[in-house]
Every structure is written in C-alpha cells, then in structure tokens.
Design a protein around this motif. Sequence first.
Motif, PDB file in Angstrom:
ATOM      1  N   GLN A  22       0.718  -1.223   0.025  1.00  0.00           N
ATOM      2  CA  GLN A  22       0.110  -0.123   0.081  1.00  0.00           C
ATOM      3  C   GLN A  22       0.938   1.244   0.110  1.00  0.00           C
ATOM      4  OE1 GLN A  22      -2.351  -0.719   3.452  1.00  0.00           O
ATOM      5  NE2 GLN A  22      -4.129  -1.772   2.454  1.00  0.00           N
ATOM      6  N   LEU A  23       1.850   1.123   0.794  1.00  0.00           N
ATOM      7  CA  LEU A  23       2.669   2.554   0.936  1.00  0.00           C
ATOM      8  C   LEU A  23       3.401   2.550  -0.436  1.00  0.00           C
ATOM      9  CD1 LEU A  23       4.399   1.971   4.470  1.00  0.00           C
ATOM     10  CD2 LEU A  23       2.802   3.837   3.800  1.00  0.00           C
ATOM     11  N   ILE A  24       3.881   1.600  -1.003  1.00  0.00           N
ATOM     12  CA  ILE A  24       4.647   1.582  -2.323  1.00  0.00           C
ATOM     13  C   ILE A  24       3.533   2.243  -3.495  1.00  0.00           C
ATOM     14  CG2 ILE A  24       5.702   0.121  -4.150  1.00  0.00           C
ATOM     15  CD1 ILE A  24       6.975  -1.608  -2.157  1.00  0.00           C
ATOM     16  N   LEU A  25       2.560   1.718  -3.494  1.00  0.00           N
ATOM     17  CA  LEU A  25       1.354   2.057  -4.471  1.00  0.00           C
ATOM     18  C   LEU A  25       1.147   3.471  -4.231  1.00  0.00           C
ATOM     19  CD1 LEU A  25      -1.210  -0.802  -4.523  1.00  0.00           C
ATOM     20  CD2 LEU A  25       0.364  -0.217  -6.201  1.00  0.00           C
ATOM     21  N   ILE A  26       0.997   4.203  -3.047  1.00  0.00           N
ATOM     22  CA  ILE A  26       0.771   5.532  -2.745  1.00  0.00           C
ATOM     23  C   ILE A  26       2.091   6.424  -3.409  1.00  0.00           C
ATOM     24  CG2 ILE A  26       0.490   7.357  -1.116  1.00  0.00           C
ATOM     25  CD1 ILE A  26      -0.657   5.268   0.774  1.00  0.00           C
ATOM     26  N   ASN A  27       3.198   5.851  -2.951  1.00  0.00           N
ATOM     27  CA  ASN A  27       4.429   6.624  -3.702  1.00  0.00           C
ATOM     28  C   ASN A  27       4.586   6.676  -5.235  1.00  0.00           C
ATOM     29  OD1 ASN A  27       6.609   7.742  -1.632  1.00  0.00           O
ATOM     30  ND2 ASN A  27       5.772   5.770  -0.677  1.00  0.00           N
ATOM     31  N   LEU A  28       3.958   5.447  -5.776  1.00  0.00           N
ATOM     32  CA  LEU A  28       4.031   5.260  -7.144  1.00  0.00           C
ATOM     33  C   LEU A  28       3.077   6.135  -8.077  1.00  0.00           C
ATOM     34  CD1 LEU A  28       4.711   1.467  -7.821  1.00  0.00           C
ATOM     35  CD2 LEU A  28       6.480   3.241  -8.205  1.00  0.00           C
ATOM     36  N   ILE A  29       1.777   6.235  -7.248  1.00  0.00           N
ATOM     37  CA  ILE A  29       0.610   7.061  -7.814  1.00  0.00           C
ATOM     38  C   ILE A  29       0.989   8.341  -7.754  1.00  0.00           C
ATOM     39  CG2 ILE A  29      -1.706   7.911  -7.240  1.00  0.00           C
ATOM     40  CD1 ILE A  29      -2.277   4.867  -6.201  1.00  0.00           C
ATOM     41  N   VAL A  30       1.901   8.782  -6.726  1.00  0.00           N
ATOM     42  CA  VAL A  30       1.942  10.338  -6.708  1.00  0.00           C
ATOM     43  C   VAL A  30       3.162  10.614  -7.770  1.00  0.00           C
ATOM     44  CG1 VAL A  30       3.030  12.079  -5.176  1.00  0.00           C
ATOM     45  CG2 VAL A  30       1.484  10.481  -4.333  1.00  0.00           C
ATOM     46  N   PHE A  31       4.202   9.722  -7.977  1.00  0.00           N
ATOM     47  CA  PHE A  31       5.449  10.023  -8.802  1.00  0.00           C
ATOM     48  C   PHE A  31       4.725  10.179 -10.199  1.00  0.00           C
ATOM     49  CE2 PHE A  31       8.366   7.908 -11.637  1.00  0.00           C
ATOM     50  CZ  PHE A  31       9.398   8.768 -11.553  1.00  0.00           C
ATOM     51  N   ILE A  32       4.010   8.859 -10.272  1.00  0.00           N
ATOM     52  CA  ILE A  32       3.310   8.863 -11.954  1.00  0.00           C
ATOM     53  C   ILE A  32       2.664  10.167 -12.273  1.00  0.00           C
ATOM     54  CG2 ILE A  32       1.963   7.453 -13.444  1.00  0.00           C
ATOM     55  CD1 ILE A  32       2.853   4.817 -12.155  1.00  0.00           C
ATOM     56  N   SER A  33       1.745  10.330 -11.392  1.00  0.00           N
ATOM     57  CA  SER A  33       0.677  11.535 -11.467  1.00  0.00           C
ATOM     58  C   SER A  33       1.638  12.828 -11.730  1.00  0.00           C
ATOM     59  CB  SER A  33      -0.202  11.702 -10.483  1.00  0.00           C
ATOM     60  OG  SER A  33      -1.095  10.592 -10.184  1.00  0.00           O
ATOM     61  N   ALA A  34       2.635  12.972 -10.995  1.00  0.00           N
ATOM     62  CA  ALA A  34       3.587  14.020 -11.216  1.00  0.00           C
ATOM     63  C   ALA A  34       4.172  14.299 -12.539  1.00  0.00           C
ATOM     64  CB  ALA A  34       4.565  14.220  -9.989  1.00  0.00           C
ATOM     65  N   ARG A  35       4.728  13.198 -12.933  1.00  0.00           N
ATOM     66  CA  ARG A  35       5.505  12.945 -14.197  1.00  0.00           C
ATOM     67  C   ARG A  35       4.516  13.078 -15.551  1.00  0.00           C
ATOM     68  NH1 ARG A  35      11.140  12.656 -13.531  1.00  0.00           N
ATOM     69  NH2 ARG A  35      10.669  13.557 -15.507  1.00  0.00           N
ATOM     70  N   SER A  72       2.934  20.019   4.163  1.00  0.00           N
ATOM     71  CA  SER A  72       4.197  19.288   3.672  1.00  0.00           C
ATOM     72  C   SER A  72       4.856  18.425   4.291  1.00  0.00           C
ATOM     73  CB  SER A  72       4.940  20.542   2.854  1.00  0.00           C
ATOM     74  OG  SER A  72       5.237  21.406   4.011  1.00  0.00           O
ATOM     75  N   LEU A  73       4.711  18.725   5.650  1.00  0.00           N
ATOM     76  CA  LEU A  73       5.282  17.851   6.667  1.00  0.00           C
ATOM     77  C   LEU A  73       4.974  16.259   6.560  1.00  0.00           C
ATOM     78  CD1 LEU A  73       7.350  17.588   9.082  1.00  0.00           C
ATOM     79  CD2 LEU A  73       5.391  17.778  10.555  1.00  0.00           C
ATOM     80  N   VAL A  74       3.906  16.117   6.065  1.00  0.00           N
ATOM     81  CA  VAL A  74       3.381  14.745   5.362  1.00  0.00           C
ATOM     82  C   VAL A  74       3.667  14.636   3.988  1.00  0.00           C
ATOM     83  CG1 VAL A  74       1.572  13.198   5.428  1.00  0.00           C
ATOM     84  CG2 VAL A  74       1.846  14.536   7.399  1.00  0.00           C
ATOM     85  N   THR A  75       3.000  15.533   3.339  1.00  0.00           N
ATOM     86  CA  THR A  75       3.374  15.223   1.861  1.00  0.00           C
ATOM     87  C   THR A  75       4.658  14.776   1.219  1.00  0.00           C
ATOM     88  OG1 THR A  75       3.247  17.529   1.398  1.00  0.00           O
ATOM     89  CG2 THR A  75       1.104  16.345   1.236  1.00  0.00           C
ATOM     90  N   TYR A  76       5.700  15.503   1.846  1.00  0.00           N
ATOM     91  CA  TYR A  76       6.900  15.409   1.315  1.00  0.00           C
ATOM     92  C   TYR A  76       7.562  13.921   1.313  1.00  0.00           C
ATOM     93  CZ  TYR A  76      10.000  14.201   5.208  1.00  0.00           C
ATOM     94  OH  TYR A  76      10.957  13.583   6.523  1.00  0.00           O
ATOM     95  N   PHE A  77       7.132  13.215   2.213  1.00  0.00           N
ATOM     96  CA  PHE A  77       7.716  11.772   2.430  1.00  0.00           C
ATOM     97  C   PHE A  77       6.697  10.779   1.589  1.00  0.00           C
ATOM     98  CE2 PHE A  77       5.596  12.378   6.644  1.00  0.00           C
ATOM     99  CZ  PHE A  77       4.734  11.080   6.694  1.00  0.00           C
ATOM    100  N   PHE A  78       5.899  11.220   0.610  1.00  0.00           N
ATOM    101  CA  PHE A  78       5.047  10.393  -0.412  1.00  0.00           C
ATOM    102  C   PHE A  78       5.319  10.954  -1.787  1.00  0.00           C
ATOM    103  CE2 PHE A  78       2.211   9.782   3.222  1.00  0.00           C
ATOM    104  CZ  PHE A  78       2.199   8.195   3.266  1.00  0.00           C
ATOM    105  N   THR A  79       6.743  11.938  -1.841  1.00  0.00           N
ATOM    106  CA  THR A  79       6.596  12.659  -3.042  1.00  0.00           C
ATOM    107  C   THR A  79       8.253  12.379  -3.547  1.00  0.00           C
ATOM    108  OG1 THR A  79       5.345  14.283  -2.250  1.00  0.00           O
ATOM    109  CG2 THR A  79       6.615  15.025  -4.309  1.00  0.00           C
ATOM    110  N   HIS A  80       8.224  11.993  -4.881  1.00  0.00           N
ATOM    111  CA  HIS A  80       9.498  11.591  -5.655  1.00  0.00           C
ATOM    112  C   HIS A  80       9.334  12.373  -7.068  1.00  0.00           C
ATOM    113  CE1 HIS A  80       9.257   8.643  -2.716  1.00  0.00           C
ATOM    114  NE2 HIS A  80      10.743   8.456  -2.663  1.00  0.00           N
ATOM    115  N   TYR A  81      10.534  12.834  -7.520  1.00  0.00           N
ATOM    116  CA  TYR A  81      10.690  13.307  -8.950  1.00  0.00           C
ATOM    117  C   TYR A  81      11.458  12.565  -9.707  1.00  0.00           C
ATOM    118  CZ  TYR A  81      10.931  16.482 -12.816  1.00  0.00           C
ATOM    119  OH  TYR A  81      10.983  17.025 -14.019  1.00  0.00           O
ATOM    120  N   ASP A  82      12.755  12.006  -9.247  1.00  0.00           N
ATOM    121  CA  ASP A  82      13.717  11.461  -9.869  1.00  0.00           C
ATOM    122  C   ASP A  82      13.427   9.743  -9.885  1.00  0.00           C
ATOM    123  OD1 ASP A  82      15.112  13.571 -10.659  1.00  0.00           O
ATOM    124  OD2 ASP A  82      16.202  13.720  -8.909  1.00  0.00           O
TER     125      ASP A  82
END
Length: 304
Positions: A22-35, A72-82
């Motif tokens: 579930q944690l991996i999916l959340i991170n992936l969804i945020v990453f893919i959505s951003a890109r 952002s104290l919460v959103t930052y640790f679900f957010t990636h760009y690279d």
Amino acid sequence: MNGGIKQEFAKAWSKPNNAVVQLILINLIVFISARISKVFFDLSGATDTFFWIFRKLHLPAEVGSFLLQPWSLVTYFFTHYDFFHILFNMLFLFWFGRIIQEFLNSKRVISLYVLGGLAGGLLYMFMYNFIPFYADRVSEAMMLGASAGVFAIVVGAAVFMPNYTFFLMFIGPVKIKYIAIFYVFMSFIGSTGANAGGEIAHLGGAFIGWLYITQLNKGTDLGGWVISFISFFKSMFKPQPKIKVTHRSGNRRPTKKEAKAKSTDTSSNTPQAEIDAILDKISEKGYESLSKDEKQKLFNASKK
C-alpha cells in the motif's frame, strides 16, 4: 484494459496485512501523476506553473515558508521526482518492510514509516534553522522523498531482528544490522555535504526506528496514535452501517459446534506478556533463537 489495471490495483491494495504494498502504491501513484502532469504542463508552456504547484508538496526548511504549507510535513515523504530516487527507496521499503510486516503486522510498518517521516522532517527543519553551518542554505532549501520513513523501517527491522540475513550480489550473506549501521554512518558523514538536508532526515528516521522497536519490546507502542488517526480519518468516508435489531426469546445453550468454535478462538489468543517475552528473546538472541512454537505464536499475534 483500464478496467483490468484498476482491478489489479484494487486487488493488490485490499489484501490483508499488506501495508508495504500500500505504501509503495501511494508513492508510485504520486510519482506517476506528477511526471504525467509535467508533460502536459510542458506542452502548454506552463512548466514554471507545474514546479510551483509541485513544490507545495516539498518540505521547506524555513519556518515561515513551512507555516504557509504545513501539510508538506506529511506530503514530502510520499513525493519523488527522480526515477532512481523512488526506485531505491521503494526497494528498501519492500525488503525491510516485509520483516516488520510479517512478524509485527502492517500497523507497525505504517507507524514506523509515518513516525520516521515526521521525525526526519522536524530534525531537518531544526538543524537548518538553529545550526549556524546551515544558515546560508535555509531560505532556499526544500526536501522530498520517502527516505526518512524508509530509514525508520530499515533500522527498526535491524533492531528487531539484527541477525536476519540478506544475500547481497557480489558480497554474499550479510546480517541486516550491518546494512543498517553502514547506511546510518554514510548519512552521518554526508550530513554536511550537498544533500545535507536529506541525510539529516535519514538520521531522524533512523533514530525513530531504534526508539520505536526498543519501546515496543518494553510493551509501549509509540505509533498507536498514528493508527488511531488513520482509522478515524477512514471512518469519515465510510457509510454508517444499518443497525439490525434482533429479539431474543430467552437464553439457549450453545450447540457443540458453537462451543468448539468459541474454545478454538479463545485458545488462539496469546497473552501480551508472552509476546513481550518472545520479543525480548529476539532482541537479545535474534529471531533464529525462537522455537517453532514461539515463531507460530508471534505469527498469530501479528495477524491481529
């Protein structure tokens, strides 16, 4: 095709005791959505607008900037760009998170991840605002990535089962306590380098990983409030169940089948003191020292 992908994601998400995925999916969804969003912003000539929005998910070091985006104290640790940033974070989350999930259950994975992310973010802001060495960077510094939460899980797993062994390519079997020590050391010596903010956050997450498991072995779950908050938040979006009223004409004796089922349920409950004793044994001698019966009791308790 879309329906099939959606069903596969839903199936992967809904499996019991499945916090790592579930944690991996959340991170992936945020990453893919951003890109994907960036591509559309680029095509419309609004790249600057994309980064302005995307930075709202980053954690700023400066207190004044943080107060304008406290989420952002919460959103930052679900957010990636690279790509490689999220790849390595998710690999470590998967490898070490499975240990916590299998033996301590999904709730402890979530607690470690969230507490590590919060601690890493707070330590990052503290160091950048109160340590003179970082003063010239604070106004522009921003942070993103799951590393602090992942470090909490890595160190937590190493404290919980220090002699658990991974087989590393070109190296061979390595106990996870040495892997954790190596990465904490590398973060410490990098805390004054180019990625100082990220390395500081790693150290905050690592400390929480150590503290959480140490206290859990003593019977104190520091992440209880995290699970309670998530449960409360989820309950706000669930429809209230209809109350079914039943009338009893009197007491009746349970059937043999009901009595047997009740007896089985009762016998499956392992007292907390016994679980604490097993955790203490793991802390002192490692998971391999447990008997087959103790491993089964710990596994049963992890499912509750």
